[in-house]
Scaffold this active site. Structure first.
Site, short mmCIF file in Angstrom:
data_model
loop_
_atom_site.label_atom_id
_atom_site.label_comp_id
_atom_site.label_asym_id
_atom_site.label_seq_id
_atom_site.Cartn_x
_atom_site.Cartn_y
_atom_site.Cartn_z
N CYS A 194 9.96 18.00 -12.09
CA CYS A 194 9.19 18.52 -13.24
C CYS A 194 8.44 19.82 -12.91
O CYS A 194 7.75 20.35 -13.77
CB CYS A 194 8.21 17.46 -13.75
SG CYS A 194 6.82 17.20 -12.65
N ALA B 224 0.00 -8.66 19.54
CA ALA B 224 1.11 -9.01 18.65
C ALA B 224 2.45 -9.05 19.38
O ALA B 224 3.27 -9.94 19.14
CB ALA B 224 1.18 -8.00 17.50
N CYS C 72 7.09 19.71 -7.56
CA CYS C 72 8.04 18.61 -7.74
C CYS C 72 9.41 19.17 -8.13
O CYS C 72 9.51 20.01 -9.03
CB CYS C 72 7.50 17.67 -8.82
SG CYS C 72 8.70 16.42 -9.33
N CYS D 4 5.15 13.22 -12.81
CA CYS D 4 6.26 12.52 -13.47
C CYS D 4 6.70 11.24 -12.75
O CYS D 4 7.58 10.54 -13.23
CB CYS D 4 7.45 13.46 -13.63
SG CYS D 4 8.29 13.83 -12.06
N HIS E 20 0.82 -1.22 0.00
CA HIS E 20 0.00 0.00 0.00
C HIS E 20 0.85 1.27 0.00
O HIS E 20 0.35 2.35 0.28
CB HIS E 20 -0.96 0.00 1.20
CG HIS E 20 -2.05 -1.04 1.08
ND1 HIS E 20 -2.88 -1.38 2.13
CD2 HIS E 20 -2.43 -1.81 0.04
CE1 HIS E 20 -3.73 -2.32 1.73
NE2 HIS E 20 -3.48 -2.60 0.48
N CYS F 263 5.41 12.46 -7.05
CA CYS F 263 4.84 13.43 -7.98
C CYS F 263 3.87 12.70 -8.89
O CYS F 263 4.27 11.78 -9.62
CB CYS F 263 5.94 14.10 -8.79
SG CYS F 263 5.24 15.15 -10.09
N GLU G 23 -8.60 -10.22 17.48
CA GLU G 23 -9.89 -10.87 17.24
C GLU G 23 -9.81 -11.56 15.90
O GLU G 23 -9.06 -11.10 15.02
CB GLU G 23 -11.02 -9.83 17.17
CG GLU G 23 -11.32 -9.20 18.49
CD GLU G 23 -12.22 -7.98 18.35
OE1 GLU G 23 -12.76 -7.76 17.24
OE2 GLU G 23 -12.37 -7.28 19.35
N THR H 14 -4.28 -7.97 10.92
CA THR H 14 -5.12 -7.34 9.88
C THR H 14 -6.53 -7.90 9.99
O THR H 14 -6.71 -9.09 10.27
CB THR H 14 -4.54 -7.52 8.46
OG1 THR H 14 -5.51 -7.07 7.50
CG2 THR H 14 -4.18 -8.96 8.15
#
Ligand code: OAD
Length: 242
Positions: free
Chosen positions: A135, A215, A132, A116, A105, A113, A199, A172
């Site tokens: 460019c 975790a 940018c 470009c 992700h 940018c 869960e 997740t």
């Protein structure tokens, strides 16, 4: 043995980064369609930048936790194939020492940018009028995948998942595709599958083994089991007292 791991926001929750769909999660305070789609950016880039500026600020203050370090240790000490796929846009896996990481992700700490394709380390604050350096277009955005855009590295991720002997889903909720379909694919291709979550996720039925708990506690314990050769895909539902 080939190991593929898929992580989500839950692995970074104990580093102080919010999850999306838990109580008080980000998507209970913001609407996806206001801050996490290309349309939202076109309509109100200032709001979108404000949302990600805040998240980038939170990330700068966060440090990897015991679960991130345990996965880095597993990669270092495991002699077979290893791929860590993350939906997280934080860089806590990399900061913990994980090497073979695919951030499907994107990465919050980078800017992109839209004109470009130039990518660079994002400044603390980004604004719609930023230009940018390559460019000069005023089309700077976070280097992230928004809803409706293609996730990254999908062919590579699917190929590794099909070859996995052990697939683990960690932190997740299993609500966002294509990531959510990977555990089922791994199982169909013969992998032992395990889920570690507070869960059960929406895709827990594809797990041979579900380990419920935090975790930082469960991941180091699970990694220690694998490294001592006791990983086996038992079919029981286990709780924090395991
Ligand atoms: P969610 O917020 O949907 O799910 C977080 C999961 O982590 C839940 O299953 C919780 O039970 C679990 N969890 C929370 N705290 C935990 C802890 N301390 N230890 C273990 N598990 C814990 O987040 P994701 O599934 O990562 O995408 O969300 C997937 C995608 O949706 C994100 O990458 C993001 C979001 O919209 C984009 O923005 C494109």
């Amino acid at each position: 043995m080939n190991i593929v791991i898929l992580t989500g926001a839950g692995i970074s929750a104990e580093s102080g980064l919010g999850t999306f769909r838990d109580k008080d999660g980000l998507w209970t305070r913001y609407r996806i369609e206001d801050v996490a789609t290309p349309d939202a950016y076109a309509r109100n880039p200032a709001l979108v930048h404000e949302f990600y500026n805040l998240r980038r600020h939170g990330l700068r203050a966060a440090v990897p936790n015991a679960a991130h370090f345990a996965l880095a240790d597993l990669e270092r000490r495991h002699s077979g194939g290893f791929l860590l796929v993350t939906q997280n846009v934080d860089d806590l896996h990399q900061r913990a020492g994980s090497q073979n990481v695919l951030a499907m992700h994107g990465q919050l700490q980078n800017a992109l940018c839209a004109g470009c394709g130039h990518v660079w380390p994002a400044p603390d604050l980004m604004f719609p009028e930023d230009r940018c350096a390559c460019c000069d277009a005023p089309l700077c955005r976070p280097d992230l995948v928004w809803f409706g855009e293609d996730v990254r590295f999908l062919d590579q991720i699917i190929a590794a998942t099909e070859k996995a002997d052990l697939f683990a889903l960690i932190g997740t909720s299993g609500n966002v595709h294509p990531a959510a379909g990977l555990m089922e694919l791994a199982r169909e291709c013969g992998a032992a599958t395990v889920e570690i979550n507070l869960e059960p996720s929406a895709v827990a039925s594809a797990a041979d083994r579900v380990i419920l708990g935090r975790a930082t506690e469960m991941v180091p314990r699970w990694v220690a089991d694998i490294l001592s050769g006791q990983s086996g895909g038992s079919h029981r539902m286990a709780g924090p007292s395991e």
